[in-house]
Each structure stands twice: as structure tokens, then as C-alpha cells.
Design a protein around this motif. Structure first.
Motif, PDB file in Angstrom:
ATOM      1  N   ARG A   9       0.902  -1.088   0.001  1.00  0.00           N
ATOM      2  CA  ARG A   9       0.038  -0.083   0.214  1.00  0.00           C
ATOM      3  C   ARG A   9       0.825   1.162  -0.135  1.00  0.00           C
ATOM      4  O   ARG A   9       0.334   2.303  -0.231  1.00  0.00           O
ATOM      5  CB  ARG A   9      -0.577   0.306   1.228  1.00  0.00           C
ATOM      6  CG  ARG A   9      -1.821  -1.313   1.254  1.00  0.00           C
ATOM      7  CD  ARG A   9      -2.796  -0.889   2.581  1.00  0.00           C
ATOM      8  NE  ARG A   9      -3.699   0.309   2.325  1.00  0.00           N
ATOM      9  CZ  ARG A   9      -4.745   0.156   1.587  1.00  0.00           C
ATOM     10  NH1 ARG A   9      -5.618  -0.955   1.448  1.00  0.00           N
ATOM     11  NH2 ARG A   9      -5.640   1.239   1.535  1.00  0.00           N
ATOM     12  N   CYS A  10       2.213   0.905   0.238  1.00  0.00           N
ATOM     13  CA  CYS A  10       3.022   2.327   0.388  1.00  0.00           C
ATOM     14  C   CYS A  10       2.898   2.877  -1.013  1.00  0.00           C
ATOM     15  O   CYS A  10       3.420   2.402  -2.188  1.00  0.00           O
ATOM     16  CB  CYS A  10       4.247   1.754   0.768  1.00  0.00           C
ATOM     17  SG  CYS A  10       5.638   3.263   1.050  1.00  0.00           S
ATOM     18  N   CYS A  16       5.585   9.579   6.741  1.00  0.00           N
ATOM     19  CA  CYS A  16       5.855   8.897   8.028  1.00  0.00           C
ATOM     20  C   CYS A  16       7.299   9.346   8.239  1.00  0.00           C
ATOM     21  O   CYS A  16       7.487   9.300   9.670  1.00  0.00           O
ATOM     22  CB  CYS A  16       5.784   7.218   7.830  1.00  0.00           C
ATOM     23  SG  CYS A  16       7.013   6.531   6.460  1.00  0.00           S
ATOM     24  N   ALA A  52       0.305   7.381  10.944  1.00  0.00           N
ATOM     25  CA  ALA A  52      -0.604   6.508  10.388  1.00  0.00           C
ATOM     26  C   ALA A  52      -1.705   7.431   9.748  1.00  0.00           C
ATOM     27  O   ALA A  52      -2.072   7.039   8.709  1.00  0.00           O
ATOM     28  CB  ALA A  52      -1.049   5.730  11.392  1.00  0.00           C
ATOM     29  N   ALA A  53      -2.218   8.393  10.523  1.00  0.00           N
ATOM     30  CA  ALA A  53      -3.220   9.139   9.753  1.00  0.00           C
ATOM     31  C   ALA A  53      -2.735   9.874   8.686  1.00  0.00           C
ATOM     32  O   ALA A  53      -3.765  10.304   7.728  1.00  0.00           O
ATOM     33  CB  ALA A  53      -3.725  10.235  10.985  1.00  0.00           C
ATOM     34  N   CYS A  55      -0.466   8.782   6.548  1.00  0.00           N
ATOM     35  CA  CYS A  55      -0.244   8.131   5.419  1.00  0.00           C
ATOM     36  C   CYS A  55      -1.078   7.913   4.141  1.00  0.00           C
ATOM     37  O   CYS A  55      -2.395   7.589   4.399  1.00  0.00           O
ATOM     38  CB  CYS A  55       0.001   6.334   6.019  1.00  0.00           C
ATOM     39  SG  CYS A  55       0.604   5.581   4.514  1.00  0.00           S
ATOM     40  N   ARG A  58      -2.280   4.500   3.271  1.00  0.00           N
ATOM     41  CA  ARG A  58      -2.934   3.917   4.375  1.00  0.00           C
ATOM     42  C   ARG A  58      -2.359   2.649   4.559  1.00  0.00           C
ATOM     43  O   ARG A  58      -2.728   1.513   4.897  1.00  0.00           O
ATOM     44  CB  ARG A  58      -4.511   3.740   4.443  1.00  0.00           C
ATOM     45  CG  ARG A  58      -5.038   4.973   4.417  1.00  0.00           C
ATOM     46  CD  ARG A  58      -6.857   4.987   4.371  1.00  0.00           C
ATOM     47  NE  ARG A  58      -7.368   6.275   4.687  1.00  0.00           N
ATOM     48  CZ  ARG A  58      -8.536   6.379   4.484  1.00  0.00           C
ATOM     49  NH1 ARG A  58      -9.368   5.678   4.139  1.00  0.00           N
ATOM     50  NH2 ARG A  58      -8.955   7.829   4.870  1.00  0.00           N
ATOM     51  N   THR A  61      -0.443   0.456  10.438  1.00  0.00           N
ATOM     52  CA  THR A  61      -1.517   0.040  11.266  1.00  0.00           C
ATOM     53  C   THR A  61      -0.931   0.101  12.622  1.00  0.00           C
ATOM     54  O   THR A  61       0.293  -0.377  12.837  1.00  0.00           O
ATOM     55  CB  THR A  61      -2.000  -1.253  10.888  1.00  0.00           C
ATOM     56  OG1 THR A  61      -2.374  -1.289   9.504  1.00  0.00           O
ATOM     57  CG2 THR A  61      -3.086  -1.713  11.856  1.00  0.00           C
TER      58      THR A  61
ATOM     59  N   ARG B  67     -10.614  13.565   1.897  1.00  0.00           N
ATOM     60  CA  ARG B  67      -9.594  12.260   2.196  1.00  0.00           C
ATOM     61  C   ARG B  67     -10.080  10.911   1.996  1.00  0.00           C
ATOM     62  O   ARG B  67      -9.819  10.161   1.055  1.00  0.00           O
ATOM     63  CB  ARG B  67      -9.433  12.059   3.843  1.00  0.00           C
ATOM     64  CG  ARG B  67      -8.183  12.986   3.928  1.00  0.00           C
ATOM     65  CD  ARG B  67      -8.053  13.104   5.685  1.00  0.00           C
ATOM     66  NE  ARG B  67      -7.910  11.810   6.257  1.00  0.00           N
ATOM     67  CZ  ARG B  67      -6.830  11.229   6.770  1.00  0.00           C
ATOM     68  NH1 ARG B  67      -5.681  11.890   6.667  1.00  0.00           N
ATOM     69  NH2 ARG B  67      -6.530   9.920   7.025  1.00  0.00           N
ATOM     70  N   ALA B  71      -8.580   8.605  -0.945  1.00  0.00           N
ATOM     71  CA  ALA B  71      -7.976   7.542  -0.631  1.00  0.00           C
ATOM     72  C   ALA B  71      -8.537   6.129  -1.044  1.00  0.00           C
ATOM     73  O   ALA B  71      -8.029   5.182  -0.873  1.00  0.00           O
ATOM     74  CB  ALA B  71      -7.757   7.274   0.881  1.00  0.00           C
ATOM     75  N   ASP B  72      -9.538   6.428  -1.784  1.00  0.00           N
ATOM     76  CA  ASP B  72     -10.513   5.252  -2.271  1.00  0.00           C
ATOM     77  C   ASP B  72     -10.239   5.012  -3.868  1.00  0.00           C
ATOM     78  O   ASP B  72     -10.920   6.065  -4.661  1.00  0.00           O
ATOM     79  CB  ASP B  72     -11.877   5.513  -1.881  1.00  0.00           C
ATOM     80  CG  ASP B  72     -12.894   4.185  -2.209  1.00  0.00           C
ATOM     81  OD1 ASP B  72     -12.251   3.352  -3.047  1.00  0.00           O
ATOM     82  OD2 ASP B  72     -13.674   3.982  -1.532  1.00  0.00           O
TER      83      ASP B  72
END
Lengths: 66, 409
Positions: A9-10, A16, A52-53, A55, A58, A61, B67, B71-72
Motif C-alpha cells: 500500500r506504500c 511517515c 498513520a493518519a 499516510c 493507509r 496500522t 480524504r 484514498a479510495d
């Protein structure tokens, strides 16, 4: 606090590393996130939660209970 | 407006509010989003609006909702997706040509973007700081040597990121007048379709020729590393280079000039920048939030029925995500209509969000921190050389800013 990252997902935006540089790094090989410590000390908790928020993929975790 | 959706579990917003036709006209303070967007945001985080061709489009203004969309990936960034919203015919023309990865979805997007990720690593950009500081110092020396007054846009704000991206990309800086002129056309939403097509053709053929040169004789730069790849066509390399070149200089240049104006208006806040590198980092995040120069909304199209902020979005609906209003969302940034360089603004969305979030953001941050801190430290008496009401703003450009900024010191 237990932290995990998902390299799939990165998107290598680097949020970060800017937010919690002692917990996250980026691989110079491929740019993906690298976790430097799975259980950061409590003093770093706020930075890790923010990382985390922020990123965008996402990929981070944070488990508070673990 | 919209048809009722009594057959679905998710209700549409009961009162969709007045229909706003996009893009809204700029009014009021040049640092604030147009009042029509702020009114829409006050009404609901997702509102129905209309485009030039009469088609409707969702305006997404809330921080959480912007967001959520970005993000989706079920919200497509590909201009060929049915329902994709275009602000003008010129913008549609741009999407019809071979797009760069900013207008693609995964997996093609990820394939191309990942070829660049090691180029903009945080630590790699940190290593570039001395080179960036030299560029800033030399540029400021040249401006000061001219005696002033000077146009800060052409003498300082534009050369710095142009020199930096040329150096990294491997594009000769002596061609800057050419590529700057063409890229202004690409970013002007009022440019006619033929103009947009022409500018894109010019830049692409320029970069394709340069790519071919680099393939024959590679040097130590991004374009050379792209050119020698066997899994990338010359066309793809040129598209990527075009994206980096345009995104690499227009955004930082306009942020630098508009930030300077905002700080000249708030002299007490400029002191914050001078206090040290750490303070300059905090200050730049707040300037990014407050000014949010990507002013026209990031376009997406829904590829399935989805719920967003209590509103049902149908497959084939277009959306425009307004970073500017999201960055003024009172629930995230209390008092967000004011510039406050002490604020922790890191939750801002000035670089977007999701898989398309700005890849060059570490570079942009470093350039802004160094340029603004150096400018205000070396020229403590910096001031406007004209009345503020004589300034004209980039209201029809994808990237907001000021056309020219005459200053004295």
C-alpha cells in the motif's frame, strides 16, 4: 503500541519519515516504507499515530492494545 | 437536480442547496477560496454542482470527505472514466492525449510512479539541501545585484524550483523560457483546446528528443535513468518527464511568491521563519495549508455506487475534491481562516491524499523552507514596491498565485 506496515500500500510519499523518523524509514533500493521499531516507546506514540493518519496509502496500522 | 433514491438504503442529502456552476469566480481576499466554495462547504461537505457543459458534478469540500475520496481507488483519476469531470473544454483536451500517471489508475499508475520513488526519498532530498541552498543564495544574489525594485516572481520564486528540477531531471535550464511559456498554457483553464494541444505537443516532442539524447549518452539524472529503462517507451518517459517538469516548478514557484505576499501582510509572523530551520518547517506547513495553491479541485469519477458523507454517489458521477476548503475545515483547523505560523498544520491536504499524493513533496518542502527563510533573513526590510490593489492573481490557473510581485528591500 504495536506498529505494522504494508509495503503493497506504500506510495513512498515520505510522510511517515517526516513525522516519526525514528520509527519509519524509506528503502533506498525501492522507496518502500521500512519499519525501524515495532513497539515504539510511549513518548513516540502521538507521532506514530499522526504518521498513520497522514499516510496517503493507509499503509500503517497501529494497534493500541497489543 | 437529482432524482430521488427511495430504493436505496443511503439517502441523498435532503436539501442539496443552490446549484453552483464551476469553476466559481474568485472574489474577496486572494488568500481565501472563492466565497461560493466556502458557502458550499458551510452548507454540506458534499454538494451538487454544475459544469460548463451542463453536466452535474459533486463538489467535495470537507476534510474527512476529501480524504475519503482521494484514498479510495474506486474513485478513478483516469480522465477516460465515464463521468470524469472537466472544468473546461481545454482540460478535456488535455486528458484525451497520452496522459501521465497522475491521470491513471493502478496498476498502470503504480508501475510508472514506482519508477520514480527512490528519486524523491526524504533522505535523498535532505542530501540535496546544500545544493538547494546554493541555488537560493545565487538567485537572491542576482536579484539583489539588480538594485531593485524587482519582480519577485521572475527574479526569485520561479528560477529556484526551475533550476532545481532541471538539475534533477537533466533538462537544460537555458531552455526555461520555452518550457515555462508552454507549461503556463497547460495550466491555464481558459486556454482553448487548440492552444492546449499545441503546448502539449511542443513540450512532449522537446522532452522526447531529450529522452532520445539521454538514451544515447546517459548522464546522472532522472531523465537518463528513465530513458535507459527497457520497460518504458520513449512516449511514457516523455510523459513522466513532462509531469515532473511542470509540477516541479509551477507549484513551488507560486507557493514561494504567494507565501511572500502573505508574510509581507503579516510582518509579525515573518519573524517565525527567521527564528530557525525547525520553525521554518512548521511555518511552511501552515503556509501550504492556508494558501492551498492547487485551487480548482482534484477530479475523480465514481466507478461504482458509493456513500460519501451521507450522500449516495452513483457510478459514473464526477467529483471535484476541493483541497482549499478541506484545509480550512474548522473541525480539523480551528480558526483556519487565519494564518498562524505557530499552528501544527500537518494534517493539511495541500499535496493531495491517496496514491496520487505529490511524489515531490519532500523536495517542495525543502525548497520552500530554504527559499522563504533565506529571503526574509537576508532582506529584513523586504516590502511591496506597488500598492497591493495593483497586483493581479492567477485566478484562472490550475495553480493559484500572483502574476508578478514587485518588491523593494
Amino acid at each position: 503500541m504495536l506498529v505494522s506496515v504494508d509495503q503493497d500500500r506504500c506510495c513512498s510519499a515520505g510522510q511517515c519519515v517526516l513525522t516519526a523518523p525514528t520509527v519509519f524509514d524509506q528503502s533506498t533500493e525501492d522507496g518502500y516504507v521500512q519499519l525501524l521499531q515495532e513497539r515504539p516507546e510511549p513518548a513516540l506514540a502521538a507521532d506514530v499515530r499522526l504518521a498513520a493518519a497522514l499516510c496517503p496509502g493507509r499503509a500503517i496500522t497501529v494497534s493500541e492494545s497489543a | 437536480m437529482t432524482s430521488p433514491d427511495t430504493d436505496t438504503a443511503v439517502p441523498r442529502t435532503t436539501d442539496p442547496g443552490p446549484t453552483l456552476v464551476l469553476p466559481a469566480e474568485a472574489d474577496g481576499c486572494p488568500f481565501d477560496p472563492p466565497s461560493a466554495y466556502r458557502q458550499a462547504a458551510d452548507h454540506a461537505p458534499v454538494t451538487r454542482t454544475e459544469l460548463w457543459d451542463g453536466s452535474s458534478c459533486w463538489l467535495v469540500t470537507g476534510h474527512q470527505e476529501v480524504r475519503a475520496v482521494l484514498a479510495d481507488q474506486r474513485f478513478s483519476a483516469d480522465g477516460r472514466t465515464p463521468g470524469f469531470p472537466f472544468l473546461t473544454p481545454g482540460r478535456r483536451e488535455l486528458a484525451n492525449r497520452t496522459p501521465a500517471f497522475i491521470r491513471m489508475d493502478d496498476p498502470e499508475h503504480a508501475r510508472l510512479r514506482r519508477m520514480l520513488t527512490t528519486e524523491f526519498l526524504v533522505k535523498r532530498v535532505e542530501d540535496l539541501r546544500p545544493a538547494l541552498q546554493r541555488i537560493v543564495d545565487d538567485t537572491l544574489d542576482r536579484m539583489v545585484a539588480g538594485g531593485g525594485p524587482a519582480d519577485l516572481v521572475t527574479e526569485f520564486a520561479l528560477p529556484i524550483p526551475s533550476l532545481a528540477i532541471c538539475l534533477l531531471l537533466g533538462v537544460p535550464y537555458e531552455d526555461h523560457e520555452h518550457f515555462q511559456r508552454q507549461s503556463s498554457i497547460l495550466l491555464d483553464i481558459t486556454a482553448a483546446e487548440e492552444q492546449v494541444a499545441g503546448a502539449q505537443r511542443e513540450l512532449r516532442s522537446y522532452l522526447a528528443a531529450l529522452t532520445a539524447d539521454k538514451r544515447r549518452a546517459p548522464t546522472d539524472d532522472i531523465l537518463s535513468r528513465l530513458a535507459v529503462r527497457e520497460d518504458l517507451t520513449t512516449d511514457e518517459a516523455a510523459s513522466t518527464a513532462l509531469l515532473l517538469l511542470v509540477a516541479g516548478h509551477e507549484t513551488t514557484a507560486n507557493m514561494t511568491a504567494l507565501s511572500t505576499l502573505a508574510l509581507l501582510r503579516n510582518p509579525a509572523q515573518a519573524a517565525r521563519l527567521r527564528s530557525g530551520p525547525a520553525e521554518a518547517k512548521v511555518a511552511v506547513e501552515e503556509l501550504l495549508r492556508y494558501l492551498t495553491i492547487v485551487q480548482l479541485g482534484l477530479p475523480r469519477a465514481a466507478t461504482e455506487d458509493l456513500e460519501l458523507g451521507g450522500t449516495l454517489i452513483r457510478k459514473g458521477d464526477g467529483l471535484l475534491c476541493m483541497l482549499s476548503t478541506a484545509n480550512r475545515d474548522e473541525s480539523v483547523f480551528p480558526g483556519g481562516s487565519d494564518l498562524d505560523l505557530d499552528r501544527d498544520a500537518r494534517r493539511h491536504l495541500a499535496f493531495g491524499f491517496g496514491v496520487h499524493q505529490c511524489l515531490g513533496q519532500p523536495l517542495a518542502r525543502a525548497e520552500l523552507q530554504i527559499a522563504l527563510r533565506t529571503l526574509f533573513t537576508r532582506l529584513p526590510d523586504l516590502r511591496l514596491a506597488v500598492d497591493e490593489d495593483q497586483l493581479s492573481y492567477r485566478t484562472t490557473m490550475v495553480v493559484h498565485g500572483v502574476h508578478s510581485l514587485p518588491v523593494a528591500w
